[in-house]
Design a protein around this motif. Sequence first.
Motif, PDB file in Angstrom:
ATOM      1  N   ASP A 223       0.871  -1.172   0.000  1.00 50.55           N
ATOM      2  CA  ASP A 223       0.000   0.000   0.000  1.00 50.55           C
ATOM      3  C   ASP A 223       0.910   1.224   0.000  1.00 50.55           C
ATOM      4  N   ASN A 225       1.829   5.449  -1.264  1.00 51.23           N
ATOM      5  CA  ASN A 225       1.450   6.757  -1.797  1.00 51.23           C
ATOM      6  C   ASN A 225       2.710   7.594  -1.979  1.00 51.23           C
ATOM      7  N   GLU A 258      -1.242   7.022  -5.763  1.00 50.52           N
ATOM      8  CA  GLU A 258      -1.515   5.998  -4.764  1.00 50.52           C
ATOM      9  C   GLU A 258      -1.666   4.667  -5.489  1.00 50.52           C
ATOM     10  N   GLY A 268      -5.067   1.828  -8.362  1.00 52.31           N
ATOM     11  CA  GLY A 268      -4.369   3.071  -8.043  1.00 52.31           C
ATOM     12  C   GLY A 268      -4.686   4.183  -9.019  1.00 52.31           C
ATOM     13  N   ILE A 350      -2.682  14.361  -2.389  1.00 52.80           N
ATOM     14  CA  ILE A 350      -3.077  12.955  -2.429  1.00 52.80           C
ATOM     15  C   ILE A 350      -4.538  12.855  -2.012  1.00 52.80           C
ATOM     16  N   HIS A 352      -6.169  10.113  -0.857  1.00 53.60           N
ATOM     17  CA  HIS A 352      -6.382   9.159   0.236  1.00 53.60           C
ATOM     18  C   HIS A 352      -7.617   8.284  -0.027  1.00 53.60           C
ATOM     19  N   ASN A 355      -6.238   2.105  -0.839  1.00 59.03           N
ATOM     20  CA  ASN A 355      -5.538   1.388   0.219  1.00 59.03           C
ATOM     21  C   ASN A 355      -5.639  -0.100  -0.030  1.00 59.03           C
TER      22      ASN A 355
END
Length: 415
Positions: A223, A225, A258, A268, A350, A352, A355
């Motif tokens: 995971d 970023n 990400e 991503g 980013i 977010h 994940n």
Amino acid sequence: MTTAKTKHKKRTGVIITISLVVLLVTGRLLLPYIVLNYLNKTLANMKGYRGHIEDVDIALIRGAYKIDSIYLHKVDTAKDKETPFFAASSVDLSVEWKALFHGSIVGEMIFERPMIRFTKDKVEPKQVRNDSTGFKNLLDDFMPLKVNRVEINDGEIQYKDEFSKPKVDLALTHTYAQALNLRNSYDSAALLPASLTIRADLYEGKLSLNAKLNPLADDPTFDMNADLKHTNLVKLNEFFQAYAKVDVNKGDFGLYAEVAAKKGNFAGYVKPLIQDLDVLGKEDRKDNVFQKMWEGFVGTVGEVFRNQPKDQVATKVEFKGSLKNPDTNVWSAIYNVLENAFIQALQPSIDHEINIASVDTKKEEKKNFLQKIFDKKDDKDKEKGKAEKKKEKEKKKKEKEKKKNNNKEESSNNV
């Protein structure tokens, strides 16, 4: 008689003790030279490379040894040419005490001011992979333990293309990197027990990368970023001249991304952002007419796709799929460019939203305007494929029934 015998035993014990001390001291004094000789022989026997180590220091109590001043060059025997590949002012290799307290005997490596250079040769793209593999094998030879922790201080990662015009020379500078728990020596119950942190400079810009991962998983599981902020595009002009045939007079570049992966799948996005872009100016007076036409075209495209209130060019490319068959939605990328140009600017940060839990999430993808127009052919192909499969299935069913009837007829004739 007894007294003489006792004195003889004491004298023998003293001699043995002194001999052992002398032997240990001599071994300790000779050990750095033995290790240095071994490491330099290892470097000399590397196929396609030539390297040298200046000195080695031993720290027995800490369970470590330190390499002072090392370099490694790639060797082209056909051209009798050496190209710098790796160098470092020092490399510290030791037992990781934190892992030792958890019952695991693993090592750690600390690089001071390392430099690693990747060069684009005619054998690309395999060359970078071969360089990386050779370097990993070298580290395995130098470190007798499995490496659980790696730290890099003030490093530099270079990329060079000697065959482009002009020649391209890019570098990440002042790089700090730290990788922890690579052998899962502690926090073993976590889904992503290892971590990777990278900080670096790229031509006035700042790169930041953070990742959680499981290096021991059968499939890549991580995971991650990353963001790159305020890189000066003018500093990359050799790159643009070589690969895009344009001169950048002004521009600020950022990148936000990400990515997560598990069980062979990944998801991503990449969000590039260019602010204050200018590819035309006084600096272009010496360009020929064709160069000016091309730069004019690039400048026009940048102007059309620019969000005027914020004076920036940006898009967001989402991707997901299997690591064996990655799939990026091109129409989605184009739509995002237009959406950014005429509707709203992408926020420079980013999001977010990616994940490790989002990798397996299956949701119906809503088609944007461009996809509805251009993906009609794909929809027709899908319907055609379904019809052909149905037709093939019916054909097999008829053949099976026919064969069954023939078998019945043969059975009745035999009777």
